[in-house]
Design a protein around this motif. Structure first.
Motif, mmCIF file in Angstrom:
data_model
loop_
_atom_site.group_PDB
_atom_site.id
_atom_site.type_symbol
_atom_site.label_atom_id
_atom_site.label_comp_id
_atom_site.label_asym_id
_atom_site.label_seq_id
_atom_site.Cartn_x
_atom_site.Cartn_y
_atom_site.Cartn_z
ATOM 1 N N ALA A 41 0.834 -1.183 0.057
ATOM 2 C CA ALA A 41 -0.223 0.000 0.069
ATOM 3 C C ALA A 41 0.830 1.295 0.071
ATOM 4 O O ALA A 41 0.526 2.168 -0.649
ATOM 5 N N TRP A 42 1.877 1.102 0.743
ATOM 6 C CA TRP A 42 2.702 2.239 0.799
ATOM 7 C C TRP A 42 3.714 2.651 -0.484
ATOM 8 O O TRP A 42 4.087 3.885 -0.722
ATOM 9 N N ALA A 43 3.895 1.726 -1.147
ATOM 10 C CA ALA A 43 4.655 1.578 -2.152
ATOM 11 C C ALA A 43 3.873 2.619 -3.286
ATOM 12 O O ALA A 43 4.750 3.397 -4.143
ATOM 13 N N VAL A 44 2.624 2.485 -3.385
ATOM 14 C CA VAL A 44 1.930 3.279 -4.259
ATOM 15 C C VAL A 44 1.444 4.664 -3.854
ATOM 16 O O VAL A 44 0.378 5.199 -4.524
ATOM 17 N N ASP A 45 1.356 5.010 -2.512
ATOM 18 C CA ASP A 45 0.972 6.211 -1.929
ATOM 19 C C ASP A 45 2.044 7.397 -1.886
ATOM 20 O O ASP A 45 3.092 6.982 -1.337
ATOM 21 N N PRO A 46 1.654 8.221 -2.461
ATOM 22 C CA PRO A 46 2.680 9.375 -3.063
ATOM 23 C C PRO A 46 2.939 10.103 -1.518
ATOM 24 O O PRO A 46 3.877 10.711 -1.638
ATOM 25 N N ALA A 47 2.067 10.008 -0.445
ATOM 26 C CA ALA A 47 2.309 10.792 0.646
ATOM 27 C C ALA A 47 3.380 10.083 1.790
ATOM 28 O O ALA A 47 3.902 10.382 2.525
ATOM 29 N N VAL A 48 3.709 8.722 1.236
ATOM 30 C CA VAL A 48 4.755 8.024 1.976
ATOM 31 C C VAL A 48 5.954 7.882 0.970
ATOM 32 O O VAL A 48 5.822 7.495 -0.104
ATOM 33 N N THR A 49 7.131 8.740 1.535
ATOM 34 C CA THR A 49 8.296 8.859 0.721
ATOM 35 C C THR A 49 9.498 7.939 1.254
ATOM 36 O O THR A 49 10.359 7.610 0.524
ATOM 37 N N ALA A 50 9.210 7.177 2.442
ATOM 38 C CA ALA A 50 10.207 6.223 2.913
ATOM 39 C C ALA A 50 9.535 5.266 3.972
ATOM 40 O O ALA A 50 8.312 5.866 4.406
ATOM 41 N N VAL A 51 10.011 4.117 4.235
ATOM 42 C CA VAL A 51 9.455 3.349 5.169
ATOM 43 C C VAL A 51 10.622 3.018 6.381
ATOM 44 O O VAL A 51 11.962 2.908 5.928
ATOM 45 N N VAL A 52 10.285 3.205 7.525
ATOM 46 C CA VAL A 52 11.232 2.991 8.443
ATOM 47 C C VAL A 52 10.670 1.570 9.266
ATOM 48 O O VAL A 52 9.325 1.479 9.839
ATOM 49 N N VAL A 53 11.594 0.631 9.867
ATOM 50 C CA VAL A 53 11.275 -0.449 10.427
ATOM 51 C C VAL A 53 12.019 -0.459 11.714
ATOM 52 O O VAL A 53 13.139 -0.478 11.912
ATOM 53 N N ARG A 54 11.437 -0.853 12.758
ATOM 54 C CA ARG A 54 12.027 -1.002 14.172
ATOM 55 C C ARG A 54 11.425 -2.112 15.017
ATOM 56 O O ARG A 54 10.374 -2.510 14.600
#
Length: 345
Positions: A41-54
């Motif tokens: 979902a985030w891959a095609v969401d223009p509002a999300v520019t990066a993913v952080v995992v912790r």
């Protein structure tokens, strides 16, 4: 009950928190599937520019997959173990091919499945609490979750050394070996997340908080690793270690003699082949090997000895390297009757 993995869209980033701190954030099948859906979902969401995992808690980023589930399911023959590995490997592939920056904050223990959801992203951040290992040969498994691809691409013979021995690395060693892209003090991670959430470019945000990890202890043994782990068979590597006579050589030989002979032979060939394969073919190869694992002996015995009974005294079958014949190894690497894993499913 709180969710096993948490998802939040915080400003410009999609934030994933592995949320099983009492289990050292070990991955379950549900976590893998939820991460896959969020990442797609985030891959095609223009509002999300990066993913952080912790990882949640103070001890671990992610200490591996749900080994007890894999053991119990494999023994029961209910197909759950193979389904877990299939979906885990699809997630690893999605991360490797992710179209946006994927930043793993590895603040604590990272082993096995945790490596699979961190090492294939664009940025791998170590802290002073980082402890990395691929210890699978000690439980009758092999360094999977993309280890076939990334281990043979580490400098020299470091990947062979890590895959066979399960050696543990701290932060400076991870930077030295090219596993970690950056070192950031643990206390600075929250600030890094806020910079990224505010839309700061990933490389600029990391440069603002990254520091020197310090000297790498592994550097003192790099020449020895490259020389002693260069053999084309496990027997040749063990012979070189025995002949070396150094404290380092003796220690590594003793370590190898505690590991599953079958796992070590699978692992060396896996990494030799992986050096020539693309990522997807590496993952398909790993899925072939899991099918040999679930129908074999050593995985169940290794989990019994290390995780269930905790007597640390596995009884491997076969017990000697020479008894793990080429026919046994070749059969594990052959394409299974049902064909290779569909990574796009």
């Amino acid at each position: 009950m709180e969710a096993e993995v948490l998802f939040e869209q915080r400003g410009a980033i999609g934030l994933i928190t592995l949320n099983r701190p009492k289990a050292l954030n070990a991955l379950t099948l549900g976590m893998c599937l939820a991460m896959r859906d969020a990442l797609k979902a985030w891959a095609v969401d223009p509002a999300v520019t990066a993913v952080v995992v912790r990882g949640a808690g103070e001890k671990a980023f992610c200490a591996g997959g749900d080994i007890r589930f894999l053991h119990d399911s494999g023994k029961a023959g209910d197909g759950g173990a193979l389904q877990f590995w299939a979906d885990e490997y699809r997630l690893n592939t999605l991360i490797k091919r992710y179209p946006k920056p994927y930043i793993a904050l590895v603040d604590g223990i990272v082993m096995g499945g945790g490596v699979g959801v961190s090492a294939h992203g664009s940025h791998w951040v170590a802290t002073e609490k980082t402890l990395f290992a691929m210890p699978e040969t000690g439980i009758g498994l092999f360094p999977d979750v993309g280890g076939t691809y990334f281990l043979p691409r580490l400098p020299g013979k470091v990947g062979i050394y890590l895959g066979l021995t399960g050696a543990r690395l701290k932060a400076a060693d991870c930077v030295h070996a090219g596993i970690a892209s950056h070192f950031v003090p643990s206390a600075a991670l929250d600030g890094l997340v806020e910079r990224l959430a505010a839309g700061e470019a990933v490389d600029a945000a990391l440069a603002a908080v990254a520091t020197d990890a310090g000297p790498a202890p592994i550097d003192a043994n790099r020449a020895a690793i490259d020389r002693l782990f260069a053999g084309d068979s496990v027997e040749a590597i063990l012979a070189a270690l025995d002949a070396d006579g150094s404290d380092f050589g003796k220690a590594q030989a003793a370590t190898l003699r505690t590991k599953s002979p079958t796992s070590m032979k699978f692992t060396l060939r896996q990494l030799q082949e992986g050096a020539r394969l693309d990522f997807e073919d590496c993952m398909r190869l790993e899925y072939r090997l899991t099918q040999a694992i679930v129908t074999g002996h050593d995985f169940y015995e290794g989990v019994r000895a290390v995780i269930i009974d905790k007597d640390q005294a596995p009884r491997w079958q076969p017990a000697a390297l020479e008894e793990v014949t080429p026919a046994i190894v070749n059969a594990a690497f052959a394409t299974p009757p049902q064909g290779d894993l569909d990574l796009a499913a």
